[in-house]
Write a protein that holds these residues in place. Structure first.
Motif, mmCIF file in Angstrom:
data_model
loop_
_atom_site.group_PDB
_atom_site.id
_atom_site.type_symbol
_atom_site.label_atom_id
_atom_site.label_comp_id
_atom_site.label_asym_id
_atom_site.label_seq_id
_atom_site.Cartn_x
_atom_site.Cartn_y
_atom_site.Cartn_z
ATOM 1 N N LEU A 65 36.879 49.549 87.686
ATOM 2 C CA LEU A 65 38.144 48.881 87.371
ATOM 3 C C LEU A 65 38.296 47.651 88.263
ATOM 4 C CD1 LEU A 65 40.607 51.945 87.451
ATOM 5 C CD2 LEU A 65 39.329 51.045 85.486
ATOM 6 N N CYS A 66 38.799 46.587 87.684
ATOM 7 C CA CYS A 66 38.967 45.363 88.463
ATOM 8 C C CYS A 66 40.243 44.651 88.032
ATOM 9 C CB CYS A 66 37.756 44.446 88.252
ATOM 10 S SG CYS A 66 37.851 42.917 89.189
ATOM 11 N N ASP A 67 41.061 44.289 88.990
ATOM 12 C CA ASP A 67 42.306 43.545 88.733
ATOM 13 C C ASP A 67 41.952 42.132 88.261
ATOM 14 O OD1 ASP A 67 44.700 42.198 88.830
ATOM 15 O OD2 ASP A 67 45.191 42.738 90.905
ATOM 16 N N VAL A 68 42.259 41.822 87.003
ATOM 17 C CA VAL A 68 41.963 40.479 86.475
ATOM 18 C C VAL A 68 43.251 39.732 86.108
ATOM 19 C CG1 VAL A 68 39.658 41.075 85.669
ATOM 20 C CG2 VAL A 68 41.605 41.364 84.113
ATOM 21 N N THR A 69 44.348 40.119 86.751
ATOM 22 C CA THR A 69 45.653 39.524 86.427
ATOM 23 C C THR A 69 45.687 38.012 86.622
ATOM 24 O OG1 THR A 69 46.679 41.579 87.122
ATOM 25 C CG2 THR A 69 48.124 39.672 86.953
ATOM 26 N N SER A 70 44.859 37.517 87.545
ATOM 27 C CA SER A 70 44.950 36.095 87.865
ATOM 28 C C SER A 70 44.443 35.195 86.744
ATOM 29 C CB SER A 70 44.185 35.802 89.155
ATOM 30 O OG SER A 70 42.811 36.018 88.949
ATOM 31 N N LEU A 71 43.760 35.741 85.747
ATOM 32 C CA LEU A 71 43.342 34.897 84.623
ATOM 33 C C LEU A 71 44.580 34.254 83.995
ATOM 34 C CD1 LEU A 71 40.749 37.186 82.783
ATOM 35 C CD2 LEU A 71 40.275 35.202 84.216
ATOM 36 N N GLY A 72 44.420 32.997 83.548
ATOM 37 C CA GLY A 72 45.525 32.339 82.862
ATOM 38 C C GLY A 72 45.740 32.967 81.499
ATOM 39 N N LYS A 73 47.009 33.095 81.089
ATOM 40 C CA LYS A 73 47.320 33.702 79.792
ATOM 41 C C LYS A 73 48.345 32.838 79.083
ATOM 42 C CE LYS A 73 48.139 37.396 82.327
ATOM 43 N NZ LYS A 73 47.380 37.149 83.553
ATOM 44 N N TRP A 117 52.015 39.312 82.096
ATOM 45 C CA TRP A 117 51.065 40.378 81.827
ATOM 46 C C TRP A 117 50.189 40.648 83.045
ATOM 47 C CZ3 TRP A 117 51.413 43.026 77.279
ATOM 48 C CH2 TRP A 117 52.129 42.422 76.231
ATOM 49 N N ALA A 118 50.081 41.944 83.381
ATOM 50 C CA ALA A 118 49.145 42.375 84.421
ATOM 51 C C ALA A 118 47.911 42.924 83.726
ATOM 52 C CB ALA A 118 49.780 43.442 85.296
ATOM 53 N N GLY A 119 46.744 42.610 84.268
ATOM 54 C CA GLY A 119 45.531 42.999 83.556
ATOM 55 C C GLY A 119 44.496 43.673 84.428
ATOM 56 N N SER A 120 43.739 44.565 83.800
ATOM 57 C CA SER A 120 42.611 45.191 84.490
ATOM 58 C C SER A 120 41.404 45.189 83.572
ATOM 59 C CB SER A 120 42.952 46.635 84.867
ATOM 60 O OG SER A 120 41.812 47.262 85.440
ATOM 61 N N ALA A 121 40.243 44.915 84.143
ATOM 62 C CA ALA A 121 39.009 45.120 83.412
ATOM 63 C C ALA A 121 38.607 46.584 83.583
ATOM 64 C CB ALA A 121 37.916 44.205 83.938
ATOM 65 N N VAL A 122 38.172 47.178 82.497
ATOM 66 C CA VAL A 122 37.623 48.537 82.560
ATOM 67 C C VAL A 122 36.208 48.407 82.010
ATOM 68 C CG1 VAL A 122 37.938 50.937 81.886
ATOM 69 C CG2 VAL A 122 39.926 49.421 82.052
ATOM 70 N N ALA A 123 35.201 48.503 82.892
ATOM 71 C CA ALA A 123 33.837 48.161 82.502
ATOM 72 C C ALA A 123 32.883 49.309 82.812
ATOM 73 C CB ALA A 123 33.391 46.902 83.248
ATOM 74 N N GLY A 124 31.910 49.478 81.943
ATOM 75 C CA GLY A 124 30.886 50.491 82.184
ATOM 76 C C GLY A 124 30.767 51.440 81.010
ATOM 77 N N PRO A 125 29.678 52.203 80.973
ATOM 78 C CA PRO A 125 29.444 53.102 79.831
ATOM 79 C C PRO A 125 30.574 54.118 79.622
ATOM 80 C CG PRO A 125 27.663 53.270 81.480
ATOM 81 C CD PRO A 125 28.577 52.205 81.951
ATOM 82 N N ARG A 126 31.332 54.470 80.679
ATOM 83 C CA ARG A 126 32.404 55.461 80.500
ATOM 84 C C ARG A 126 33.763 54.802 80.262
ATOM 85 N NH1 ARG A 126 31.513 60.437 82.805
ATOM 86 N NH2 ARG A 126 33.338 61.026 81.587
ATOM 87 N N SER A 127 33.766 53.473 80.054
ATOM 88 C CA SER A 127 35.046 52.762 79.964
ATOM 89 C C SER A 127 35.885 53.261 78.776
ATOM 90 C CB SER A 127 34.814 51.258 79.869
ATOM 91 O OG SER A 127 33.974 50.945 78.777
ATOM 92 N N ARG A 128 35.216 53.506 77.638
ATOM 93 C CA ARG A 128 35.987 53.943 76.469
ATOM 94 C C ARG A 128 36.630 55.310 76.720
ATOM 95 N NH1 ARG A 128 33.088 52.670 71.341
ATOM 96 N NH2 ARG A 128 31.541 54.113 72.153
#
Lengths: 100, 996
Positions: free
Chosen positions: B658-666, B758-769
């Motif tokens: 998991l990674c906090d990606v909130t700083s991306l522009g939206k 909006w606050a955002g998180s990346a959920v990455a990896g084979p178990r993400s789903r």
């Protein structure tokens, strides 16, 4: 330390704005010939005197404005919304110009 | 100098003694003293040493024009060098020391420099050290490099503290109708008139007392007038600021003010700043800044015991100090006579040397009545004594100049060579001063701005006219601002009974002494003539060659004399030679005042995501990404950065991260023409993006180079959600607004920044789903068939939290970005982390994010640096040939299509155990020089590949370099490392993991 009379917010310090560029440039169609794009992107007059330029009220109402500014004295002669429709509706709202 | 404090008189408060130390000695003064007046009262003559020659210097003035008495105030981290003793207010506990001298200012070893004075003449450094080799040996500039330290040590001023400044500083803003600068008769009068008309007036005074020149008057009626006018000014509601300098005037009635809140106490009160920097905006400005008295140049005119006449008067009348016993007053104008008379009446033996042949009978009577002896056609040509004045060699006018004639003992020489109106503030506005030969001074020029000059700043020499001048200016200001006030005619420049005689130098043919023009920088009359002989005749060249007027006083004393001497050398009039432009600040402004509160963590705005505390609580070490604070890595016990990010990368690729990606522009892009808009700004087609799908897009600038990249999600027919890079979020938003408001006014589209919403998180990896399926209320929305790669859903997390999810990947794994309304950010992280942890996952930071994107060859700001075309970045296939978009024409400029342009490549070390650095230059093996063939933008250790990898650019792209050994040259850090260039897609090039 110039101040710009934003038509939406009133007179504000230039620190609230960011400078855009030459407001007289007419950008060609997206598929226009390269020469037209070259002229629009790279050729600029170096005006001594009154210049029409765009400013963005970036820390305010976020409107793009057309400012007539004297590049020698920094005197500002007029400020209008860059969007023609916005300018018209604003002026209609203000009523007819008072005769001088 | 036999100065002494008089038993009575002056504006000091003898009931309040103040103790201070001067070079370790305890000395007392009184409240109302300046440091200079207190030292003078104790007969301290030598207070400083000069810049180059280390000549002894004493008090030369009583104000901001001081060139001699420069001292260091304070100790330790509150050390302030180059303070003018004449403006430093005395306080109890003040610690003062001499500077630019060793062991002290009274006995200074550096004075040996005087013996080598020919080495210190104008231009010496340039001639000796710069440019071509010295007499064919060595390199001139190289010699300078060697000697610079020594020379800088020998010549100079006080030293600043190396410790951090313990005080705070503030910025403030002020607004008023009328700003009045200066509180002398003209300023007070102007302020009263303008405020009396109902205007909001701010009156600014640099001194700690209001009154200006009136403070130096000795007669009772002046005092009463001053106090009367002060009372009226207060009653009229004028806001007064003392200890505050208007150091500059700027556009649109803006003034810069420097307020010394706590320079008159040993340390600021805890709630006070030391200095304040005010930005004041006035509708009208009245400049009543007075005038400064000049000297003229003659031999040894810098000795302690030589000062201007006005200073002698100030020390007598304001501070109750009789500055000498046997005083000579040298003058070329009427203004010196009153001082001579007052000093004589106070008990000194006074004689006047008058350069003029005739003066008004009234002045002669006054002098005679006060037993002041008067010699006309006379002037000092040389000062005797080195650490104190002991006498003068005199000169008289003959038909063709000055000839020596006799001498006279004295302990104080007061000189008045005329007055220079303080036109500085108007000069800041680009208004050139105009030379007035009748008054022998520069007068303010004409301005079309709402600025008026009043009083002696406009060349008006007597107090009565100054009062009228101020009143006239106040009335004019009031009228200009719409008040109906009777107007008064302003007096014209002048006011003396008989005209000033323009005298700038007393030079006799045999004179060999140094005649100082700008004592603070040790510029002499001979230096000006040397500059003339060597061709530096333009004022601007003269100034730079001799450093005339470039000391901390900014040429207040020396500029006019220097100009006059150059005019003389050229055989021209002063106006033909020109004037120098005064630039802000009028007097020095502390760096602390400029910085204000913008220091340490307040140096720039700090942006934190809604999950900031959540990240910290979960072990994040933070780093700066632009203005954002973002998690860098999440170290477990015993881990450093390297161990942590490698583990985070491995864990994410093996299970989930998991990674906090909130700083991306939206940005919300909405409206019936939203699709058309996106199709014009992105290089790739957006016209047929289905609802519920996202697309990666690249936007170019008008000139065809890459501006930014990101994904845009289609939420409905007319509603899109765009993400931008963190770095370019603000720029892209402004760009979209510009396009819609200026170029494409017909498009019906609204753009709204929703980055904060909006606050955002990346959920990455084979178990993400699996993780997400456990977090959403309806797990069926996560199934592969309904939620494929690049799919977008709007759904609800457990507990009813609305969310947007897109199946997009920056890591190269199967991955999602989840956004919830900002306030739910920490709740979302709790929910995701509970599931991810039980799936064996981890939290990851920017370092692991970077490692995974480098493995995949995804570009970021390090690569998209504003010089890169879409083809250079290896993304040329994303530029649609079937539509026009921003940049589609100019991206085909011949230069951007050259085959040998640097293109994105992957890099690996030849020896798998080696490492290399971002920023290295890529060179051919045997040609490590110059610009090389390319450069490296980013490096990481790749856990998946088991060695270090990097991204970079190389001429022509990777195909031409396959199999060749290159060098990553990093001469100042790591040295040269052998590397190979490979495809940038180094990990899972076909993207199977992502689509799986």
């Amino acid at each position: 330390m110039i101040r710009i009379d934003c038509p939406y917010c009133g007179e504000r310090d230039h620190a609230e704005f960011s400078y855009g560029g030459d407001a007289t440039v007419e950008y060609p169609a997206l598929d226009a010939p390269a020469e037209e794009w070259h002229d629009a992107v790279f050729l600029r007059e170096n005006v001594r005197g009154v210049q029409r330029e765009t400013w963005h009220h970036v820390n305010g109402c976020r409107m793009w404005l057309i400012v007539e500014r004297d590049t020698v004295t920094h005197e500002i002669h007029s400020v209008q919304p860059a969007h023609g429709g916005m300018a018209r509706s604003l002026n209609a709202h203000r009523g007819p110009e008072k005769p001088e | 100098m036999n100065a002494k404090r008089l038993p009575e008189g002056g504006l000091i408060d003898r009931s309040k003694p103040l103790w201070f130390t001067w070079d370790g000695k305890d000395i007392s003064g009184f409240a109302g003293d300046t440091l200079a007046s207190a030292l003078l009262a104790h007969g301290e003559g030598v207070l400083g040493r000069s810049f180059k020659y280390h000549r002894p210097r004493g008090i030369m003035s009583a104000g901001v024009e001081e060139s001699g008495a420069l001292v260091t105030v304070g100790e330790g981290n509150r050390t302030e060098p180059n303070v003018k003793a004449t403006t430093q207010e005395l306080y109890s506990g003040l610690v003062v020391s001499g500077q630019n001298a060793w062991p002290n200012v009274r006995f200074d070893v550096g004075a040996v420099n005087s013996l080598f004075n020919r080495f210190f003449a104008a231009g010496f450094y340039y001639k000796t050290f710069m440019g071509p080799p010295l007499r064919g040996r060595g390199n001139g500039t190289g010699v300078w490099m060697q000697f610079e330290k020594l020379i800088r040590k020998a010549a100079g001023m006080g030293r600043a503290s190396r410790e951090a400044d313990p005080d705070t500083y503030e910025h403030g803003h002020l607004f008023c109708d009328v700003l009045v600068v200066g509180s002398g008769p003209a300023g007070l009068s102007a302020a009263r008139t303008a405020a009396g008309a109902g205007l909001d007036v701010v009156l600014v005074e640099q001194d700690f007392e209001l009154g200006g020149d009136w403070l130096n008057h000795g007669d009772k009626s002046s005092r009463e007038k001053r106090l009367g006018l002060l009372a009226e000014v207060e009653k009229a509601g004028v806001r007064t600021m003392t200890r505050t300098t208007v150091f500059g005037l700027y556009d649109c009635g803006t003034a810069g003010l420097y307020e010394r809140v706590a320079d008159h106490v040993s340390r600021p009160e805890s709630s006070h700043p030391r200095h304040r920097f005010w930005t004041l905006r006035a509708r009208h400005t009245i400049v009543a800044t007075g005038a400064l008295e000049r000297m003229f140049a003659f031999g040894n005119n810098d000795r302690p015991g030589v000062m201007n006449v006005n200073a002698g008067r100030a020390y007598l009348n304001r501070y109750g100090v009789l500055p000498g016993e046997k005083i000579v007053v040298a003058t070329n104008n009427d203004s010196a006579y009153l001082a001579a008379v007052e000093l004589s009446r106070a008990g000194a033996e006074v004689s006047i040397l008058e350069t003029r042949t005739t003066i008004s009978s009234q002045l002669m009577r006054q002098a005679g009545k006060a037993e002041v002896s008067l010699s006309t056609r006379s002037a000092p040509m040389n000062v005797r004594g080195s650490r104190a004045v002991t006498g003068l060699d005199l000169a008289v006018t003959a038909h063709s100049g000055w000839v020596a004639k006799g001498s006279e003992p004295c302990d104080l020489l007061l000189v008045s060579g005329g007055w220079s109106p303080v036109v500085h503030l108007l000069s800041h506005r680009g208004v050139k001063p105009v030379w007035n030969p009748a008054q022998a001074c520069f007068l303010p020029g004409e301005t079309s701005e709402a600025i008026q000059m009043a009083g002696s700043a406009a060349g008006i020499w007597n107090t009565r006219d100054c009062l009228v001048s101020g009143h006239a200016a106040g009335a004019r200001a009031a009228k200009a601002l719409g008040c109906d006030l009777p107007q008064v005619e302003a007096p014209v420049a002048g006011g003396w009974k008989s005209a000033i005689e323009p005298v700038y130098e007393i030079s006799v043919p045999t004179g060999k002494q140094k005649c100082f023009v700008d004592p603070q920088h040790d510029v002499t009359a001979d230096d000006i003539r040397l500059a003339h002989r060597e061709g530096f005749v333009s004022v601007e060249h003269l100034k730079r060659y001799t450093t005339l007027g470039m000391a901390t006083d900014g040429g207040k004393v020396g500029n006019v004399i220097g100009l006059a001497l150059m005019a003389d050398a050229l055989g021209k009039e002063i106006p033909e030679v020109g004037t120098t432009t005064f630039r802000p600040p009028y007097t020095p402004v502390s760096l602390g005042a400029l910085r204000g509160r913008n220091v340490d963590e307040h140096f720039r705005p700090l942006r934190r995501t809604p999950m900031h505390n959540w990240n910290l609580e979960h072990g994040a070490t933070m780093t700066m990404a632009g203005l954002w604070h973002r998690p860098w890595y999440f170290a477990r016990s015993g881990e450093g950065l390297s161990e942590a990010y490698v583990r985070e990368t491995e864990t994410t690729r093996a299970s989930v991260g998991l990674c906090d990606v909130t700083s991306l522009g939206k940005i919300a892009i909405q409206g019936p023409d939203a699709t058309e808009f996106l199709n014009r700004i992105y290089t790739n087609p957006f016209a047929k993006l289905p609802i519920g799908k996202a697309r990666y897009g690249i936007m170019l600038r008008d000139d065809g180079l890459v501006m930014d990249d990101g994904t845009t999600w289609r939420l409905s027919e007319t509603d899109y959600f765009m993400t931008t890079t963190t770095a370019h979020a603000a720029k892209v938003m402004a760009w979209l607004e510009e396009l819609l408001q200026t170029r494409w006014q017909d498009l019906k589209v609204a753009v709204t920044s929703v980055s904060e919403q909006w606050a955002g998180s990346a959920v990455a990896g084979p178990r993400s789903r699996d993780v997400l399926a456990a977090c959403v209320e309806d797990p069926s929305v996560m199934e592969n068939e309904v939620f494929p790669f690049m799919g977008v859903i709007e759904s609800v997390l457990q507990g009813g939290v609305p969310c947007r999810i897109a199946r997009i990947s920056f890591s190269g794994e199967m991955a999602f970005e989840v956004y919830v309304p900002s306030d739910y950010g920490p709740a979302m992280m709790d929910m995701l982390w509970e599931q991810a942890r039980s799936a064996g996952g981890c939290l990851y930071g920017l370092e692991a994010l970077g490692a995974m994107r480098i493995e995949k060859g995804h570009v970021t700001g390090a690569e998209l640096d504003g010089r890169v075309s879409i083809d250079d970045a290896g993304l040329g296939k994303m530029a649609s040939p079937n539509k026009s978009f921003i940049g589609s024409v100019l991206r085909k400029r011949p230069e951007l299509l050259r085959e040998d342009r640097p293109c994105l490549v992957g890099i690996k070390p030849r020896d798998p155990g080696e490492t290399f650095n971002a920023g290295s230059i890529l060179c051919e093996k045997d040609k490590v020089s110059g610009m090389g063939e390319g450069w490296i933008t980013a490096v990481t250790h790749s856990p998946a590949l088991g060695h270090w990898i990097g991204l970079g650019f190389i001429r022509g792209g990777h195909e031409g370099w396959t199999g060749k050994t290159l060098v990553a040259a990093d001469p100042v850090r790591k040295g040269n490392i052998d590397v190979e260039v490979i495809s940038p897609h180094m990990y899972d090039p076909d993207g199977e993991r992502m689509h799986g």
